[in-house]
Write a protein that holds these residues in place. Structure first.
Motif, PDB file in Angstrom:
ATOM      1  N   LEU A 116       0.828  -1.209   0.000  1.00 15.31           N
ATOM      2  CA  LEU A 116       0.000   0.000   0.000  1.00 15.31           C
ATOM      3  C   LEU A 116       0.859   1.255   0.000  1.00 15.31           C
ATOM      4  CD1 LEU A 116      -2.863   1.138   0.064  1.00 15.31           C
ATOM      5  CD2 LEU A 116      -2.820   0.905   2.559  1.00 15.31           C
ATOM      6  N   LYS A 117       1.934   1.246   0.776  1.00 15.61           N
ATOM      7  CA  LYS A 117       2.851   2.394   0.824  1.00 15.61           C
ATOM      8  C   LYS A 117       3.373   2.734  -0.572  1.00 15.61           C
ATOM      9  CE  LYS A 117       7.567   2.570   1.869  1.00 15.61           C
ATOM     10  NZ  LYS A 117       8.721   2.183   2.690  1.00 15.61           N
ATOM     11  N   TRP A 118       3.819   1.715  -1.309  1.00 19.04           N
ATOM     12  CA  TRP A 118       4.403   1.969  -2.633  1.00 19.04           C
ATOM     13  C   TRP A 118       3.339   2.328  -3.662  1.00 19.04           C
ATOM     14  CZ3 TRP A 118       9.068   3.477  -2.772  1.00 19.04           C
ATOM     15  CH2 TRP A 118       9.972   3.041  -1.813  1.00 19.04           C
ATOM     16  N   PHE A 119       2.177   1.686  -3.577  1.00 15.38           N
ATOM     17  CA  PHE A 119       1.096   2.061  -4.492  1.00 15.38           C
ATOM     18  C   PHE A 119       0.645   3.496  -4.235  1.00 15.38           C
ATOM     19  CE2 PHE A 119       0.208  -2.645  -4.950  1.00 15.38           C
ATOM     20  CZ  PHE A 119       0.540  -2.708  -6.289  1.00 15.38           C
ATOM     21  N   ARG A 120       0.618   3.904  -2.975  1.00 17.38           N
ATOM     22  CA  ARG A 120       0.241   5.292  -2.650  1.00 17.38           C
ATOM     23  C   ARG A 120       1.230   6.282  -3.258  1.00 17.38           C
ATOM     24  NH1 ARG A 120      -1.509   4.223   3.436  1.00 17.38           N
ATOM     25  NH2 ARG A 120      -3.745   4.089   3.139  1.00 17.38           N
ATOM     26  N   LYS A 121       2.519   5.969  -3.153  1.00 14.98           N
ATOM     27  CA  LYS A 121       3.539   6.864  -3.715  1.00 14.98           C
ATOM     28  C   LYS A 121       3.329   7.019  -5.226  1.00 14.98           C
ATOM     29  CE  LYS A 121       7.213   6.166  -0.305  1.00 14.98           C
ATOM     30  NZ  LYS A 121       7.515   7.546   0.080  1.00 14.98           N
ATOM     31  N   ALA A 122       3.057   5.905  -5.904  1.00 13.37           N
ATOM     32  CA  ALA A 122       2.807   5.972  -7.352  1.00 13.37           C
ATOM     33  C   ALA A 122       1.514   6.732  -7.638  1.00 13.37           C
ATOM     34  CB  ALA A 122       2.753   4.569  -7.947  1.00 13.37           C
ATOM     35  N   SER A 123       0.511   6.485  -6.814  1.00 15.21           N
ATOM     36  CA  SER A 123      -0.780   7.155  -6.968  1.00 15.21           C
ATOM     37  C   SER A 123      -0.642   8.666  -6.825  1.00 15.21           C
ATOM     38  CB  SER A 123      -1.752   6.611  -5.919  1.00 15.21           C
ATOM     39  OG  SER A 123      -2.955   7.323  -5.941  1.00 15.21           O
ATOM     40  N   GLU A 124       0.174   9.098  -5.867  1.00 13.05           N
ATOM     41  CA  GLU A 124       0.392  10.534  -5.636  1.00 13.05           C
ATOM     42  C   GLU A 124       1.034  11.216  -6.840  1.00 13.05           C
ATOM     43  OE1 GLU A 124       2.721  10.451  -2.057  1.00 13.05           O
ATOM     44  OE2 GLU A 124       0.986   9.874  -0.831  1.00 13.05           O
ATOM     45  N   GLU A 128      -2.784   6.049 -12.499  1.00 16.27           N
ATOM     46  CA  GLU A 128      -4.199   5.676 -12.367  1.00 16.27           C
ATOM     47  C   GLU A 128      -4.379   4.242 -11.881  1.00 16.27           C
ATOM     48  OE1 GLU A 128      -6.788   7.758 -12.515  1.00 16.27           O
ATOM     49  OE2 GLU A 128      -5.371   9.373 -12.909  1.00 16.27           O
ATOM     50  N   ILE A 129      -3.558   3.333 -12.348  1.00 19.94           N
ATOM     51  CA  ILE A 129      -3.662   1.938 -11.906  1.00 19.94           C
ATOM     52  C   ILE A 129      -3.351   1.846 -10.413  1.00 19.94           C
ATOM     53  CG2 ILE A 129      -2.655  -0.383 -12.127  1.00 19.94           C
ATOM     54  CD1 ILE A 129      -2.268   0.305 -15.142  1.00 19.94           C
ATOM     55  N   ALA A 130      -2.315   2.565  -9.986  1.00 25.22           N
ATOM     56  CA  ALA A 130      -1.963   2.577  -8.565  1.00 25.22           C
ATOM     57  C   ALA A 130      -3.121   3.121  -7.731  1.00 25.22           C
ATOM     58  CB  ALA A 130      -0.697   3.391  -8.338  1.00 25.22           C
ATOM     59  N   LYS A 131      -3.803   4.144  -8.237  1.00 18.50           N
ATOM     60  CA  LYS A 131      -4.948   4.710  -7.505  1.00 18.50           C
ATOM     61  C   LYS A 131      -6.020   3.655  -7.277  1.00 18.50           C
ATOM     62  CE  LYS A 131      -4.401   9.470  -9.065  1.00 18.50           C
ATOM     63  NZ  LYS A 131      -4.942  10.579  -9.863  1.00 18.50           N
ATOM     64  N   GLU A 132      -6.315   2.873  -8.312  1.00 18.49           N
ATOM     65  CA  GLU A 132      -7.323   1.818  -8.205  1.00 18.49           C
ATOM     66  C   GLU A 132      -6.894   0.755  -7.192  1.00 18.49           C
ATOM     67  OE1 GLU A 132      -8.240   0.216 -12.078  1.00 18.49           O
ATOM     68  OE2 GLU A 132      -8.527   2.222 -12.913  1.00 18.49           O
ATOM     69  N   ILE A 133      -5.617   0.409  -7.204  1.00 16.57           N
ATOM     70  CA  ILE A 133      -5.121  -0.629  -6.299  1.00 16.57           C
ATOM     71  C   ILE A 133      -5.138  -0.131  -4.858  1.00 16.57           C
ATOM     72  CG2 ILE A 133      -3.119  -2.054  -5.699  1.00 16.57           C
ATOM     73  CD1 ILE A 133      -2.511  -2.080  -8.751  1.00 16.57           C
ATOM     74  N   VAL A 134      -4.845   1.143  -4.651  1.00 17.75           N
ATOM     75  CA  VAL A 134      -4.906   1.718  -3.303  1.00 17.75           C
ATOM     76  C   VAL A 134      -6.318   1.551  -2.741  1.00 17.75           C
ATOM     77  CG1 VAL A 134      -4.860   3.889  -2.000  1.00 17.75           C
ATOM     78  CG2 VAL A 134      -2.977   3.332  -3.544  1.00 17.75           C
ATOM     79  N   VAL A 135      -7.308   1.882  -3.532  1.00 19.15           N
ATOM     80  CA  VAL A 135      -8.705   1.739  -3.092  1.00 19.15           C
ATOM     81  C   VAL A 135      -9.001   0.277  -2.776  1.00 19.15           C
ATOM     82  CG1 VAL A 135     -11.121   1.950  -3.828  1.00 19.15           C
ATOM     83  CG2 VAL A 135      -9.488   3.798  -4.317  1.00 19.15           C
ATOM     84  N   GLU A 136      -8.574  -0.615  -3.654  1.00 18.80           N
ATOM     85  CA  GLU A 136      -8.821  -2.050  -3.454  1.00 18.80           C
ATOM     86  C   GLU A 136      -8.158  -2.543  -2.164  1.00 18.80           C
ATOM     87  OE1 GLU A 136      -6.824  -6.043  -5.268  1.00 18.80           O
ATOM     88  OE2 GLU A 136      -7.473  -4.563  -6.746  1.00 18.80           O
ATOM     89  N   LEU A 137      -6.901  -2.180  -1.951  1.00 22.98           N
ATOM     90  CA  LEU A 137      -6.192  -2.632  -0.753  1.00 22.98           C
ATOM     91  C   LEU A 137      -6.789  -2.040   0.508  1.00 22.98           C
ATOM     92  CD1 LEU A 137      -2.440  -2.592  -1.900  1.00 22.98           C
ATOM     93  CD2 LEU A 137      -3.907  -4.586  -1.522  1.00 22.98           C
ATOM     94  N   GLU A 138      -7.150  -0.762   0.457  1.00 26.45           N
ATOM     95  CA  GLU A 138      -7.749  -0.132   1.634  1.00 26.45           C
ATOM     96  C   GLU A 138      -9.074  -0.765   1.999  1.00 26.45           C
ATOM     97  OE1 GLU A 138      -7.686   4.020   0.499  1.00 26.45           O
ATOM     98  OE2 GLU A 138      -5.748   4.335   1.497  1.00 26.45           O
ATOM     99  N   ASN A 139      -9.827  -1.199   0.999  1.00 27.14           N
ATOM    100  CA  ASN A 139     -11.121  -1.855   1.257  1.00 27.14           C
ATOM    101  C   ASN A 139     -10.947  -3.267   1.809  1.00 27.14           C
ATOM    102  OD1 ASN A 139     -12.593   0.362   0.426  1.00 27.14           O
ATOM    103  ND2 ASN A 139     -12.810  -0.365  -1.681  1.00 27.14           N
ATOM    104  N   ASN A 140      -9.782  -3.875   1.544  1.00 25.13           N
ATOM    105  CA  ASN A 140      -9.532  -5.251   1.999  1.00 25.13           C
ATOM    106  C   ASN A 140      -8.742  -5.333   3.286  1.00 25.13           C
ATOM    107  OD1 ASN A 140     -10.923  -6.459  -0.137  1.00 25.13           O
ATOM    108  ND2 ASN A 140      -9.148  -6.337  -1.475  1.00 25.13           N
TER     109      ASN A 140
END
Length: 141
Positions: A116-124, A128-140
């Motif tokens: 999640l830490k690394w996906f957030r950095k990419a999302s910031e 766009e793919i990282a943003k989607e994965i952040v949401v998915e991981l946060e929900n799980n």
């Protein structure tokens, strides 16, 4: 007009003089088979030269080759090493790739908070793919 063979000629001249960006570009040409026959081993050779000089794009691309076993034996730990070097320099693609390695437990122990830490950095950075994965991981979590 676009001439990949001519580009390879000039990249090679600069790469042989030690220019990391040219080495990375030459690695890409061999990786993709543009202007030369596709040759993953040559791609690894040139990416490694650039990666050792700190070129983040080459580090990420080298990680991909290790992850997929192209031009080298598949080695997830080595892939993680190169992704981390590029990710720490702020390369969003490498941050995303590193996130996947932690998410899937390839080359590292599975660690969703690290992923999640690394996906957030990419999302910031707008990935766009990282943003989607952040949401998915946060929900799980």
């Amino acid at each position: 007009s676009q001439d990949y063979s001519e580009a390879v000629k000039w990249y090679l001249k600069a790469a042989e003089q030690g220019y990391a960006r040219a080495q990375c570009n030459l690695g890409y040409m061999y990786n993709s088979g543009k202007g030369v026959s596709q040759d993953y081993s040559e791609a690894v050779k040139w990416y490694l030269k650039a990666a050792e000089q700190g070129n983040a794009t080459a580090q990420n691309n080298l990680g991909i080759l290790y992850e997929n076993g192209e031009g080298v034996s598949q080695d997830y730990s080595e892939a993680v090493k190169w992704y981390l070097k590029a990710a720490e320099q702020g390369d969003a693609r490498a941050q995303c790739n590193l996130g996947y390695m932690y998410k899937n437990g390839n080359g590292v122990s599975p660690n969703f908070s690290e992923a999640l830490k690394w996906f957030r950095k990419a999302s910031e950075q707008g990935d766009e793919i990282a943003k989607e994965i952040v949401v998915e991981l946060e929900n799980n979590m």
